[in-house]
Design an enzyme around this catalytic site. Structure first.
Site, PDB file in Angstrom:
ATOM      1  N   GLU A  50       4.788  -3.354  12.447  1.00 19.28           N
ATOM      2  CA  GLU A  50       3.751  -2.351  12.187  1.00 19.28           C
ATOM      3  C   GLU A  50       2.595  -3.111  11.560  1.00 19.28           C
ATOM      4  OE1 GLU A  50       3.929   0.671  13.124  1.00 19.28           O
ATOM      5  OE2 GLU A  50       6.058   1.113  13.343  1.00 19.28           O
TER       6      GLU A  50
ATOM      7  N   ASN B  89       0.813  -1.232   0.000  1.00 20.53           N
ATOM      8  CA  ASN B  89       0.000   0.000   0.000  1.00 20.53           C
ATOM      9  C   ASN B  89       0.844   1.279   0.000  1.00 20.53           C
ATOM     10  OD1 ASN B  89       0.762  -0.392   2.630  1.00 20.53           O
ATOM     11  ND2 ASN B  89      -1.208   0.132   3.520  1.00 20.53           N
TER      12      ASN B  89
ATOM     13  N   CYS C  52      -3.181   1.599   6.743  1.00 21.15           N
ATOM     14  CA  CYS C  52      -3.420   1.025   8.071  1.00 21.15           C
ATOM     15  C   CYS C  52      -3.911   2.083   9.049  1.00 21.15           C
ATOM     16  CB  CYS C  52      -2.148   0.381   8.571  1.00 21.15           C
ATOM     17  SG  CYS C  52      -0.784   1.499   8.419  1.00 21.15           S
TER      18      CYS C  52
ATOM     19  N   GLU D 254       8.445   3.820  14.276  1.00 24.98           N
ATOM     20  CA  GLU D 254       9.262   4.159  13.104  1.00 24.98           C
ATOM     21  C   GLU D 254       9.245   5.662  12.877  1.00 24.98           C
ATOM     22  OE1 GLU D 254       7.771   1.612   9.930  1.00 24.98           O
ATOM     23  OE2 GLU D 254       9.253   0.120  10.537  1.00 24.98           O
TER      24      GLU D 254
END
Ligand code: NAD
Length: 511
Positions: free
Chosen positions: A282, A181, A316, A491
């Site tokens: 993640e 994505n 997400c 991150e």
């Protein structure tokens, strides 16, 4: 509806490529210089016996065939990364920083072509793809800066004859597995931090979008990143389990960093356990978006549109559930529906007007359909959208559902598509309880003009990231990550580099 046809029109000009892509490349113009079909290992392009197709998600047209690596190639890439690690980690931070910065500048110089490659293989509108490239490059720039700020500590000792030092050192080889994505940004967000810390990496990109990863490798090579520091092993869905297992169980790999679904993340955590590797995960989200009675409704509608429909709902941190207080509910739903109908345009990502490209594949469309039909069967109403778009099987109308309840699939699972389900609620406590009922917690959003409520709800939401009167959160300076089953670690930001560093305590005695 061929993206490639549009690329042909958009990108006239010569190209030079390795043999397998030469014929195809005639349509890619200057972007062709960044198209690669091989794996990138030890500073070289490696062709393997098998290849897998990469397709335009809108038309199904084959765009390229890419090396289908197996476990053997994955292990070879790990060995190359392991050989490169001692000299890369010993290089002065200033040198690593300069190379990352060079790579960043090359991304910026090539931003238009990199964006076209994303749109071709992922389907997202070209404007969003441009945004992704700038976001992606920003991680190389940021971590080029962070590389020079890895400080240790000197700790006051309890004993007179001792001195205590803390060093931060790179963990070693990192295996990096990324989703489709954000085919570019999910790689640089990890690799920028890893390389800055002094780690070397092997990247396994998603099977739907390997061309962006290979283009990054081409630019890393041009930037002079030394052989073996950045390796890419693309592979098909069929080879993915074997490659994933090889990378994540290899004793030479010290760290796994993964972005993708919670189910895959759990599998990789099992792999990591055997050799006790460091992990960053993640994983999936299920973001709530709460609109309180005190909210500015127009601001909330604008935020809802951005947060829900970016990348056709396939991020997400996209909102998955709207919770709207009863006093503002009808106005919000009415204005949200109008905004969807006026501002969102389904189409090919290369068309300027398009805001909603195709979903990544048919499986994704089927999930969206399943969530809508389940909701409707249980009493939800379709306010707008609700079905596939006439453009093709992977295009879906942006959809708004009202009368949604918490027992419907769309409020229990991540939809990962352009569906906005609206649940009506009564009290703040009820909204927070619904929001926190999920077993994941990545992003959460709420709209309120009441300062007391803003503090309470920001603190109570069980998520890693909160948007207060804001629907878009991601930025290189900010820590990205989730709580609960949304993952482990952060991150980007000043925290991101710690994921690739060990803390070593050194005690000087007898002084
Ligand atoms: P996915 O887990 O199927 O795939 C992600 C990556 O994992 C791909 O590269 C895939 O090839 C690989 N993979 C799949 N099975 C594997 C295995 N057995 N061994 C090793 N690798 C394997 O997820 P997806 O469908 O590509 O992405 C959608 C999901 O990712 C959503 O749930 C979304 O929320 C999540 N996501 C999370 C973030 C985040 O930062 N938290 C970002 C983007 C996507």
């Amino acid at each position: 509806m061929a993206s490639l046809g549009r690329l042909r029109a958009a990108l006239p000009g010569p190209c030079s490529l390795p043999a397998p892509l030469r014929r195809l490349a005639s349509g890619w113009g200057s972007a062709a210089a960044l198209l690669r079909s091989g794996a990138f290992m030890d500073g070289r392009w490696v062709e393997v016996a098998a290849a897998f197709p990469v397709c335009d998600p809108g038309s199904g047209t084959e765009l390229a065939r890419v090396a289908d690596c197996g476990a053997a190639e994955a292990r070879a890439a790990v060995r190359a990364a392991h050989r490169a690690w001692p000299s890369w980690s010993a290089a002065p931070a200033k040198e690593r920083s300069a190379l990352l910065r060079k790579w960043y500048h090359l991304m910026i110089e090539n931003k238009d072509d990199l964006a076209k490659i994303i749109t071709a293989e992922n389907g997202k509108p070209l404007k969003e793809a441009h945004g992704e490239i700038l976001y992606s490059a920003s991680f190389l720039e940021w971590f080029a800066e962070e590389a020079r700020r890895v400080y240790g500590d000197i700790i006051p000792p309890a004993a007179k004859d001792r001195r205590i030092l803390v060093l931060k050192q790179p963990v070693g080889v990192a295996a990096i597995i990324t989703p489709w994505n954000f085919p570019s940004a999910m790689i640089t967000r990890k690799v920028g931090a890893a390389l800055a810390a002094g780690c070397t990496v092997v990247v396994k990109p998603a099977e739907d979008t390997p061309l962006s990863a290979l283009a990054l490798a081409e630019l890393a090579n041009q930037a002079g990143i030394p052989a073996g520091v950045f390796n890419v092993v693309p592979c098909s869905r069929q080879q993915t389990p074997a490659v994933g297992e090889a990378l994540c169980t290899d004793p030479l790999v010290a760290k796994i960093s993964f972005t993708g679904s919670t189910a895959t993340g759990k599998l990789l955590l099992h792999y990591a356990a055997d050799t006790v590797k460091r992990v960053s995960m993640e994983l999936g989200g299920h973001a709530p978006f709460i609109v309180f009675d005190s909210a500015n409704v127009d601001q909330a509608v604008a935020g809802a549109l951005a947060s829900k429909y970016r990348n056709s709902g396939q991020t997400c941190v996209c909102t998955n559930r709207f919770l709207v207080q009863k006093g503002i509910h009808d106005t919000f739903v009415e204005k949200f529906a109008k905004a969807i109908e006026k501002e969102l345009h389904v189409g090919n990502g290369f068309d300027e007007r398009t805001t909603q490209g195709p979903l990544i594949n048919e499986k994704a469309v089927e999930k969206v359909e399943r969530h809508i039909s389940d909701a409707v069967a249980q009493g939800a109403s379709i306010v707008t959208g609700g079905k596939r778009h006439s453009l093709g099987k992977n295009f879906f109308e942006p959809t708004l559902l009202s009368n949604v309840t918490t027992n419907m699939l769309c409020t229990q699972e991540e939809t990962f598509g352009p569906v906005a389900p609206v649940i009506k609620f009564d009290t703040e406590a009820e909204a927070v309880a619904i929001a926190n009922s999920a077993n994941v917690g990545l992003a959460g959003y709420f709209y309120s003009q009441d300062p007391g409520q803003i503090w309470r709800v920001a603190e109570q939401l069980e998520v890693g990231m909160v948007g207060v009167n804001e629907g878009l959160l991601s930025a290189v300076e900010c820590p990205f990550g989730g709580v609960k089953q949304s993952g482990l670690g952060r991150e980007g930001s000043k925290y991101g580099i710690d994921e690739y560093l060990e803390v070593k305590y050194v005690c000087f005695g007898g002084l």
